[in-house]
Design a protein around this motif. Structure first.
Motif, short mmCIF file in Angstrom:
data_model
loop_
_atom_site.label_atom_id
_atom_site.label_comp_id
_atom_site.label_asym_id
_atom_site.label_seq_id
_atom_site.Cartn_x
_atom_site.Cartn_y
_atom_site.Cartn_z
N ASN A 109 46.35 154.21 -35.25
CA ASN A 109 45.13 153.98 -34.54
C ASN A 109 45.83 153.56 -33.15
O ASN A 109 45.12 153.85 -32.11
CB ASN A 109 44.33 152.92 -35.32
CG ASN A 109 43.61 153.55 -36.29
OD1 ASN A 109 43.37 154.85 -36.37
ND2 ASN A 109 43.20 152.71 -37.27
N ALA A 110 46.58 152.48 -32.99
CA ALA A 110 47.05 151.92 -31.68
C ALA A 110 47.46 153.40 -30.88
O ALA A 110 47.33 153.20 -29.48
CB ALA A 110 48.13 150.93 -31.88
N TYR A 111 48.30 154.12 -31.60
CA TYR A 111 48.63 155.38 -30.85
C TYR A 111 47.56 156.35 -30.25
O TYR A 111 47.57 156.26 -28.87
CB TYR A 111 49.55 156.21 -31.80
CG TYR A 111 49.70 157.63 -31.26
CD1 TYR A 111 50.48 157.77 -30.06
CD2 TYR A 111 48.96 158.76 -31.82
CE1 TYR A 111 50.46 159.29 -29.50
CE2 TYR A 111 48.98 159.92 -31.59
CZ TYR A 111 49.76 160.17 -30.14
OH TYR A 111 49.90 161.34 -29.91
N LEU A 112 46.64 156.37 -30.94
CA LEU A 112 45.37 157.10 -30.68
C LEU A 112 44.61 156.39 -29.44
O LEU A 112 43.80 157.28 -28.64
CB LEU A 112 44.37 157.44 -31.97
CG LEU A 112 45.18 158.31 -32.85
CD1 LEU A 112 44.13 158.52 -34.21
CD2 LEU A 112 45.35 159.79 -32.24
N ASP A 113 44.57 155.26 -29.65
CA ASP A 113 43.98 154.38 -28.67
C ASP A 113 44.61 154.26 -27.12
O ASP A 113 44.11 153.89 -26.16
CB ASP A 113 43.72 152.82 -29.01
CG ASP A 113 42.79 152.98 -30.16
OD1 ASP A 113 41.93 153.89 -30.48
OD2 ASP A 113 42.57 152.09 -30.87
N ARG A 114 46.10 154.69 -27.28
CA ARG A 114 46.67 154.67 -25.81
C ARG A 114 46.09 155.83 -25.00
O ARG A 114 45.75 156.91 -25.43
CB ARG A 114 48.05 154.86 -26.12
CG ARG A 114 48.88 153.56 -26.45
CD ARG A 114 50.61 153.65 -26.47
NE ARG A 114 50.90 155.05 -27.09
CZ ARG A 114 51.49 155.11 -28.25
NH1 ARG A 114 51.73 154.00 -28.85
NH2 ARG A 114 52.09 156.08 -28.49
N ALA A 115 46.13 155.41 -23.70
CA ALA A 115 45.73 156.31 -22.89
C ALA A 115 47.01 157.52 -22.79
O ALA A 115 47.85 157.07 -22.85
CB ALA A 115 45.69 155.71 -21.29
N GLY A 116 46.03 158.78 -22.67
CA GLY A 116 47.00 160.12 -22.81
C GLY A 116 47.73 160.26 -24.35
O GLY A 116 48.66 161.27 -24.02
N ALA A 117 47.18 159.50 -25.10
CA ALA A 117 47.39 160.20 -26.25
C ALA A 117 47.32 161.58 -26.73
O ALA A 117 46.12 162.03 -26.48
CB ALA A 117 47.06 159.23 -27.49
N ASP A 118 48.22 162.36 -27.13
CA ASP A 118 48.14 163.58 -27.34
C ASP A 118 48.81 164.14 -28.57
O ASP A 118 50.05 164.54 -28.54
CB ASP A 118 48.77 164.66 -26.13
CG ASP A 118 48.32 165.88 -26.25
OD1 ASP A 118 48.11 166.61 -27.45
OD2 ASP A 118 48.55 166.81 -25.27
N PRO A 119 48.19 164.19 -29.80
CA PRO A 119 48.83 164.32 -31.06
C PRO A 119 49.74 165.68 -31.16
O PRO A 119 50.51 165.69 -31.50
CB PRO A 119 47.65 164.29 -31.94
CG PRO A 119 46.94 163.46 -31.41
CD PRO A 119 46.76 163.91 -29.96
N VAL A 120 49.03 166.88 -30.51
CA VAL A 120 49.87 168.12 -30.44
C VAL A 120 50.89 168.06 -29.67
O VAL A 120 52.22 168.37 -30.24
CB VAL A 120 48.94 169.23 -30.02
CG1 VAL A 120 49.34 170.34 -29.93
CG2 VAL A 120 47.58 169.34 -31.05
#
Length: 183
Positions: A109-120
């Motif tokens: 969740n912390a990763y997804l909340d970061r600006a610019g998170a792009d899982p792909v």
């Protein structure tokens, strides 16, 4: 508190993850990484990890009249080794798995909340599958995986490297009845 008790806690696990790979952070920096956790809780958990031998003070500086400490993981820190894991009860394993999953979910969740998170673009993966293995094949696979990981675990932070959290989960799945299709 022993290593098992210390690590069977999601906030303490997150602190250990944050300080892995040679990271040095202050408690304030740890609080910033975990904004959903109260500052009192982070300070308390850092103190427990330091008292338990997991953390050591890297440095101290005065900030607005208070002493701010920077912490790092001790290289000789206690661990949940094979003997400690064998001594754990089933409830201890249940709590350990739950704490690990809670820490993993919070980190994701912390990763997804970061600006610019792009899982792909970041090659994020959360796949699972079933492997049919004999005891010998399992042992061989684990040896091979450890060899691959051992080559990367010593990597130090560098400008062209980003930290990745790898969580391996392996346990026997329920076997289908002998008369099930494909068995």
């Amino acid at each position: 508190m022993d290593a098992v008790e210390l690590l069977l806690h999601p906030v303490r696990l997150r602190i250990v993850h944050a300080l892995s790979a040679g990271q040095v952070l202050t408690t304030a920096q740890l609080c910033a990484r975990m904004p959903e956790v109260s500052k009192v809780t982070v300070y308390r958990q850092v103190a427990l990890l330091a008292e338990g031998g997991f953390l050591e003070v890297e440095g101290e500086q005065r900030v607005r009249g208070a002493v701010e400490r920077s912490y790092r993981l001790r290289q000789d820190r206690p661990a949940i080794d094979a003997g400690a894991a064998a001594a754990m009860s089933l409830d201890d394993h249940r709590r350990g798995f739950a704490a690990t999953m809670a820490a993993l979910i919070a980190e994701f969740n912390a990763y997804l909340d970061r600006a610019g998170a792009d899982p792909v673009a970041d090659s994020v993966s959360y796949r699972q599958g079933t492997l049919w293995l004999s005891p010998d094949e399992l042992a061989e696979m684990l040896t091979e995986l450890l060899a691959v990981l051992r080559n990367r675990v010593a990597n130090a932070p560098a400008p062209d490297r980003a930290p990745y959290l790898l969580s391996a989960i392996l346990f026997p799945a329920e076997q289908p009845p002998p008369d099930a299709p494909g068995h």
